[in-house]
Design a protein around this motif. Structure first.
Motif, short mmCIF file in Angstrom:
data_model
loop_
_atom_site.label_atom_id
_atom_site.label_comp_id
_atom_site.label_asym_id
_atom_site.label_seq_id
_atom_site.Cartn_x
_atom_site.Cartn_y
_atom_site.Cartn_z
N GLY A 5 29.79 -38.77 -66.16
CA GLY A 5 28.89 -39.77 -67.20
C GLY A 5 28.43 -41.07 -66.66
O GLY A 5 27.81 -41.67 -67.37
N PHE A 6 29.07 -41.57 -65.54
CA PHE A 6 28.83 -42.93 -65.03
C PHE A 6 28.17 -42.93 -63.80
O PHE A 6 28.09 -44.09 -63.19
CB PHE A 6 30.08 -43.84 -65.10
N LEU A 7 28.16 -41.80 -63.25
CA LEU A 7 27.66 -41.54 -61.76
C LEU A 7 25.99 -41.33 -61.99
O LEU A 7 25.79 -40.07 -62.52
CB LEU A 7 28.37 -40.47 -60.95
N THR A 8 25.16 -41.89 -61.31
CA THR A 8 23.93 -41.81 -61.52
C THR A 8 23.34 -40.72 -60.72
O THR A 8 22.22 -40.37 -60.57
CB THR A 8 23.25 -43.01 -61.35
N GLY A 9 24.13 -39.93 -59.94
CA GLY A 9 23.82 -38.75 -58.79
C GLY A 9 23.25 -37.51 -59.79
O GLY A 9 23.80 -37.47 -60.80
N ARG A 10 22.34 -36.66 -59.15
CA ARG A 10 22.09 -35.28 -59.50
C ARG A 10 23.19 -34.52 -59.33
O ARG A 10 24.05 -34.91 -58.23
CB ARG A 10 20.86 -35.06 -58.87
N GLY A 11 23.11 -33.54 -59.99
CA GLY A 11 24.38 -32.52 -59.82
C GLY A 11 24.60 -32.00 -58.29
O GLY A 11 25.73 -32.23 -58.13
N GLY A 12 23.52 -31.72 -57.66
CA GLY A 12 23.55 -31.41 -56.17
C GLY A 12 24.47 -32.68 -55.32
O GLY A 12 25.13 -32.41 -54.27
N GLU A 13 23.88 -33.67 -55.93
CA GLU A 13 24.36 -35.08 -55.08
C GLU A 13 25.82 -35.20 -55.33
O GLU A 13 26.74 -35.71 -54.52
CB GLU A 13 23.63 -36.10 -55.50
N GLN A 14 26.48 -35.10 -56.62
CA GLN A 14 27.66 -35.26 -57.01
C GLN A 14 28.76 -34.18 -56.22
O GLN A 14 29.79 -34.54 -55.85
CB GLN A 14 27.81 -35.08 -58.42
N PHE A 15 27.99 -33.03 -56.08
CA PHE A 15 29.19 -32.01 -55.53
C PHE A 15 28.96 -31.87 -54.08
O PHE A 15 29.61 -30.94 -53.48
CB PHE A 15 28.69 -30.55 -56.47
N ALA A 16 27.99 -32.69 -53.60
CA ALA A 16 27.99 -32.84 -52.12
C ALA A 16 29.00 -34.07 -51.47
O ALA A 16 29.11 -34.30 -50.37
CB ALA A 16 26.76 -33.03 -51.63
N LEU A 17 29.48 -34.64 -52.65
CA LEU A 17 30.19 -35.78 -52.16
C LEU A 17 31.40 -35.60 -51.32
O LEU A 17 32.06 -34.73 -51.71
CB LEU A 17 30.61 -36.97 -53.31
N LYS A 18 31.91 -36.56 -50.41
CA LYS A 18 33.19 -36.36 -49.60
C LYS A 18 34.02 -37.63 -49.64
O LYS A 18 33.55 -38.53 -50.12
CB LYS A 18 32.84 -36.14 -48.18
N ARG A 19 35.08 -37.30 -49.37
CA ARG A 19 36.41 -38.49 -49.49
C ARG A 19 35.78 -39.76 -48.57
O ARG A 19 35.75 -40.84 -49.47
CB ARG A 19 37.44 -38.12 -48.90
N LYS A 20 34.88 -39.53 -47.54
CA LYS A 20 34.49 -40.76 -46.86
C LYS A 20 33.38 -41.44 -47.50
O LYS A 20 33.05 -42.42 -47.18
CB LYS A 20 34.01 -40.30 -45.33
N ASP A 21 32.77 -40.70 -48.64
CA ASP A 21 31.46 -41.33 -49.33
C ASP A 21 32.11 -42.41 -50.48
O ASP A 21 31.35 -43.23 -50.95
CB ASP A 21 30.63 -40.31 -50.05
N TYR A 22 33.39 -42.48 -50.59
CA TYR A 22 33.98 -43.25 -51.68
C TYR A 22 34.59 -44.82 -50.90
O TYR A 22 35.31 -44.65 -49.88
CB TYR A 22 35.15 -42.92 -52.50
N ASP A 23 34.10 -45.73 -51.42
CA ASP A 23 34.70 -47.04 -50.80
C ASP A 23 35.63 -47.49 -52.00
O ASP A 23 35.29 -48.19 -52.99
CB ASP A 23 33.77 -47.98 -50.51
N PRO A 24 36.95 -47.63 -51.70
CA PRO A 24 37.98 -48.08 -52.88
C PRO A 24 37.95 -49.56 -53.13
O PRO A 24 38.29 -50.16 -54.24
CB PRO A 24 39.50 -47.50 -52.29
N ILE A 25 37.71 -50.58 -52.08
CA ILE A 25 37.49 -51.72 -52.25
C ILE A 25 36.28 -52.07 -53.10
O ILE A 25 36.30 -53.03 -54.06
CB ILE A 25 37.29 -52.51 -50.83
N LYS A 26 35.15 -51.63 -52.86
CA LYS A 26 34.04 -51.97 -53.65
C LYS A 26 33.87 -51.15 -54.82
O LYS A 26 33.03 -51.32 -55.66
CB LYS A 26 32.81 -51.88 -52.81
N LYS A 27 34.77 -50.06 -54.93
CA LYS A 27 34.68 -48.93 -56.04
C LYS A 27 33.33 -48.46 -56.15
O LYS A 27 32.74 -48.42 -57.31
CB LYS A 27 35.13 -49.64 -57.42
N SER A 28 32.88 -47.97 -54.83
CA SER A 28 31.48 -47.26 -55.11
C SER A 28 31.36 -46.14 -54.25
O SER A 28 32.45 -45.73 -53.37
CB SER A 28 30.60 -48.14 -54.27
N LEU A 29 30.42 -45.19 -54.55
CA LEU A 29 30.18 -44.05 -53.83
C LEU A 29 28.70 -44.20 -52.99
O LEU A 29 27.84 -44.54 -53.90
CB LEU A 29 30.31 -42.92 -54.80
N PHE A 30 28.63 -43.60 -51.86
CA PHE A 30 27.54 -43.61 -51.20
C PHE A 30 26.93 -42.19 -51.45
O PHE A 30 27.58 -41.20 -50.89
CB PHE A 30 27.62 -44.17 -49.58
#
Length: 186
Positions: A5-30
């Motif tokens: 509900g807060f991630l602007t990704g399409r469904g396919g983008e959300q379910f393709a995300l990997k651990r390395k895509d998350y930056d805990p310092i910036k609290k962001s997903l690439f």
């Protein structure tokens, strides 16, 4: 679901995300890839528009994601953030096998997974994002399409009216104080 509900990704983008895509310092997903499913076969491709980008999460939502990463996601940087219990990609049919009953139990049978993208766009707009922000965060290539993904609500409209009211009251007071006519008519 909370993150969706807060991630602007399409469904396919959300379910393709990997651990390395998350930056805990910036609290962001690439977001730079998308899961594509054709005839039950999953492949990973670029995003629908080819645009990539960083999506910043509200801290409360990032905390939920971090708890998921700590307790559920495999520790490998290549591990998918959201998987089946066996660690595989979540296919559309699997997603809807748990999402639809939960959605229906809330009386929201009309709500589709893709509607989370609209929800995220609306949250951003209501928080003050302008069109350029929305296009960037949603990885859209046109203004028209970016506007499809954000909506308004009665609370926002009432709040806007109250903001205008504050300016009207100030203007009327200034008019009243500066003018003999204003004092007589206000």
């Amino acid at each position: 679901v909370m993150v969706a509900g807060f991630l602007t990704g399409r469904g396919g983008e959300q379910f393709a995300l990997k651990r390395k895509d998350y930056d805990p310092i910036k609290k962001s997903l690439f977001i730079d890839k998308s899961l594509e499913e054709v005839n039950g076969k999953v492949t990973i491709k670029g995003t629908k528009t080819g645009a990539t980008g960083e999506v910043f999460l509200p801290s409360a939502i990032a905390s939920i994601l971090e708890k998921h990463l700590e307790e559920i996601t495999d520790k490998s940087p290549e591990a998918l953030i959201w998987t089946t219990p066996e660690g595989n990609y979540i296919k559309r049919a699997t997603r809807y096998s748990w999402f639809n009953p939960a959605r229906d139990s809330l009386g929201l049978s009309w709500f589709r997974w893709h509607d989370f993208r609209h929800t995220a766009g609306t949250h951003l707009k209501n928080a003050g994002a302008d069109l350029k922000d929305l296009k960037t965060l949603q990885r859209q290539t046109s203004d028209r399409v970016a506007m499809i993904y954000n909506h308004t609500n009665p609370e926002r409209l009432k709040g806007l009216a109250e903001e205008v009211n504050k300016k009207v009251v100030v203007s009327l007071e200034e008019y009243k104080n500066k003018s003999e006519i204003g004092r007589a008519h206000v």
